[in-house]
Design a protein around this motif. Structure first.
Motif, mmCIF file in Angstrom:
data_model
loop_
_atom_site.group_PDB
_atom_site.id
_atom_site.type_symbol
_atom_site.label_atom_id
_atom_site.label_comp_id
_atom_site.label_asym_id
_atom_site.label_seq_id
_atom_site.Cartn_x
_atom_site.Cartn_y
_atom_site.Cartn_z
ATOM 1 N N LYS A 217 0.880 -1.167 0.000
ATOM 2 C CA LYS A 217 0.000 0.000 0.000
ATOM 3 C C LYS A 217 0.921 1.221 0.000
ATOM 4 O O LYS A 217 1.520 1.562 1.020
ATOM 5 N N LEU A 218 1.037 1.873 -1.174
ATOM 6 C CA LEU A 218 2.008 2.941 -1.352
ATOM 7 C C LEU A 218 1.343 4.270 -1.696
ATOM 8 O O LEU A 218 0.313 4.292 -2.395
ATOM 9 N N SER A 219 1.924 5.345 -1.219
ATOM 10 C CA SER A 219 1.435 6.677 -1.568
ATOM 11 C C SER A 219 1.572 6.909 -3.066
ATOM 12 O O SER A 219 2.502 6.399 -3.702
ATOM 13 N N CYS A 220 0.642 7.679 -3.615
ATOM 14 C CA CYS A 220 0.632 7.933 -5.057
ATOM 15 C C CYS A 220 0.727 9.432 -5.331
ATOM 16 O O CYS A 220 0.015 10.233 -4.722
ATOM 17 N N THR A 221 1.628 9.801 -6.244
ATOM 18 C CA THR A 221 1.823 11.213 -6.604
ATOM 19 C C THR A 221 1.453 11.479 -8.063
ATOM 20 O O THR A 221 1.841 12.493 -8.632
ATOM 21 N N ASP A 222 0.710 10.562 -8.667
ATOM 22 C CA ASP A 222 0.246 10.768 -10.035
ATOM 23 C C ASP A 222 -0.772 11.912 -10.040
ATOM 24 O O ASP A 222 -1.787 11.845 -9.329
ATOM 25 N N PRO A 223 -0.540 12.964 -10.842
ATOM 26 C CA PRO A 223 -1.491 14.094 -10.844
ATOM 27 C C PRO A 223 -2.868 13.722 -11.372
ATOM 28 O O PRO A 223 -3.833 14.471 -11.170
ATOM 29 N N LYS A 224 -2.994 12.568 -12.032
ATOM 30 C CA LYS A 224 -4.281 12.138 -12.565
ATOM 31 C C LYS A 224 -5.061 11.295 -11.550
ATOM 32 O O LYS A 224 -6.149 10.804 -11.881
ATOM 33 N N PHE A 225 -4.527 11.107 -10.358
ATOM 34 C CA PHE A 225 -5.109 10.153 -9.405
ATOM 35 C C PHE A 225 -6.604 10.377 -9.190
ATOM 36 O O PHE A 225 -7.393 9.434 -9.290
ATOM 37 N N ASP A 226 -7.020 11.587 -8.875
ATOM 38 C CA ASP A 226 -8.420 11.842 -8.529
ATOM 39 C C ASP A 226 -9.364 11.505 -9.679
ATOM 40 O O ASP A 226 -10.430 10.923 -9.466
ATOM 41 N N SER A 227 -8.970 11.853 -10.900
ATOM 42 C CA SER A 227 -9.834 11.549 -12.044
ATOM 43 C C SER A 227 -9.864 10.050 -12.311
ATOM 44 O O SER A 227 -10.913 9.500 -12.670
ATOM 45 N N LEU A 228 -8.728 9.368 -12.120
ATOM 46 C CA LEU A 228 -8.700 7.919 -12.310
ATOM 47 C C LEU A 228 -9.565 7.215 -11.272
ATOM 48 O O LEU A 228 -10.249 6.231 -11.565
ATOM 49 N N LEU A 229 -9.540 7.722 -10.050
ATOM 50 C CA LEU A 229 -10.346 7.134 -8.979
ATOM 51 C C LEU A 229 -11.836 7.270 -9.299
ATOM 52 O O LEU A 229 -12.612 6.319 -9.127
ATOM 53 N N LYS A 230 -12.237 8.424 -9.818
ATOM 54 C CA LYS A 230 -13.648 8.666 -10.130
ATOM 55 C C LYS A 230 -14.146 7.760 -11.244
ATOM 56 O O LYS A 230 -15.294 7.313 -11.221
ATOM 57 N N GLU A 231 -13.293 7.484 -12.218
ATOM 58 C CA GLU A 231 -13.735 6.680 -13.359
ATOM 59 C C GLU A 231 -13.508 5.191 -13.154
ATOM 60 O O GLU A 231 -13.694 4.392 -14.062
ATOM 61 N N ASN A 232 -13.075 4.815 -11.924
ATOM 62 C CA ASN A 232 -12.847 3.398 -11.606
ATOM 63 C C ASN A 232 -11.888 2.767 -12.615
ATOM 64 O O ASN A 232 -12.165 1.714 -13.199
ATOM 65 N N PHE A 233 -10.763 3.413 -12.798
ATOM 66 C CA PHE A 233 -9.773 3.034 -13.802
ATOM 67 C C PHE A 233 -9.227 1.625 -13.559
ATOM 68 O O PHE A 233 -8.952 1.242 -12.419
ATOM 69 N N SER A 234 -9.074 0.859 -14.632
ATOM 70 C CA SER A 234 -8.505 -0.491 -14.540
ATOM 71 C C SER A 234 -6.988 -0.396 -14.702
ATOM 72 O O SER A 234 -6.491 -0.087 -15.786
#
Length: 206
Positions: free
Chosen positions: A165-182
């Motif tokens: 379980k690692l911290s994430c610094t991807d600037p797209k994180f919030d949008s990926l989380l919303k779209e349930n990215f695979s």
């Protein structure tokens, strides 16, 4: 000035700027682009690539193929891939973008052991501080830190039978989380020394 044709695999958030990591297109060697010998972040205004066709500059994003200007190699403890970015422009070059990352994947036995960090005393033998891996059961998670009220972003996944379980610094994180990215791949970077530890960071979600 020396130039490198590379595939960008992360342009992640770092201390008010960007942490740019890329692999040489041919040799598959990793590079982490920094602004000085201390390993400082690249300012936002320099984390751009120039498109000759449109005569415009755009923010660097993963999977773009670009030519980086190199000032000098500048390894630091725990980050042997560091190179100082030159002053010339970063230019998009053929084949411009890649869609198949299979030949760029790394296959380490583990991600510098278990857990989310490596003690500073143990990093002297590390010869690679960036990996591009194919995880299992990867999920994106966010939670509010009870101490400072800030949103913390994580990626939980399994790799070679080890849970992380690692911290994430991807600037797209919030949008990926919303779209349930695979999640298909993760770019993992070992951070600089922070209070005696080097934390493992998900620099990009692919």
């Amino acid at each position: 000035m020396k130039r490198l044709r590379c595939v960008v695999f992360a342009s992640s958030l770092k201390h008010g700027g960007r942490c740019i990591v890329a692999k040489d297109f041919d040799s598959k060697k990793w590079f982490r682009f920094v602004s000085d010998e201390k390993g400082s972040a690249i300012p936002y205004e320099k984390a751009m690539f120039y498109n000759e066709l449109y005569k415009k500059s755009y923010p660097l994003i993963p999977l773009k193929v670009v030519s980086f200007p190199i000032d000098s190699e500048s390894p630091i403890l725990g980050q042997p891939e560091n190179v100082i970015l030159g002053d010339a422009s970063i230019n998009q070059v053929e084949p411009f973008v890649i869609n198949d990352i299979s030949s760029f994947l790394d296959n380490p036995d583990d991600l510098w052991g278990n857990g989310d960090c490596v003690p500073d005393k143990d990093v002297s033998t590390i010869t690679q501080s960036i990996y591009l891996i194919k995880p299992e059961n990867a999920t994106l998670e966010s939670e509010i830190n009870a101490f400072d009220g800030k949103t913390k972003r994580y990626v939980s996944f399994k790799y070679n039978m080890i849970d992380y379980k690692l911290s994430c610094t991807d600037p797209k994180f919030d949008s990926l989380l919303k779209e349930n990215f695979s999640v298909k791949a993760l770019c993992i970077s070992l951070g600089e020394n922070f209070n005696g530890y080097h934390y493992k960071i998900v620099a990009s979600v692919l």
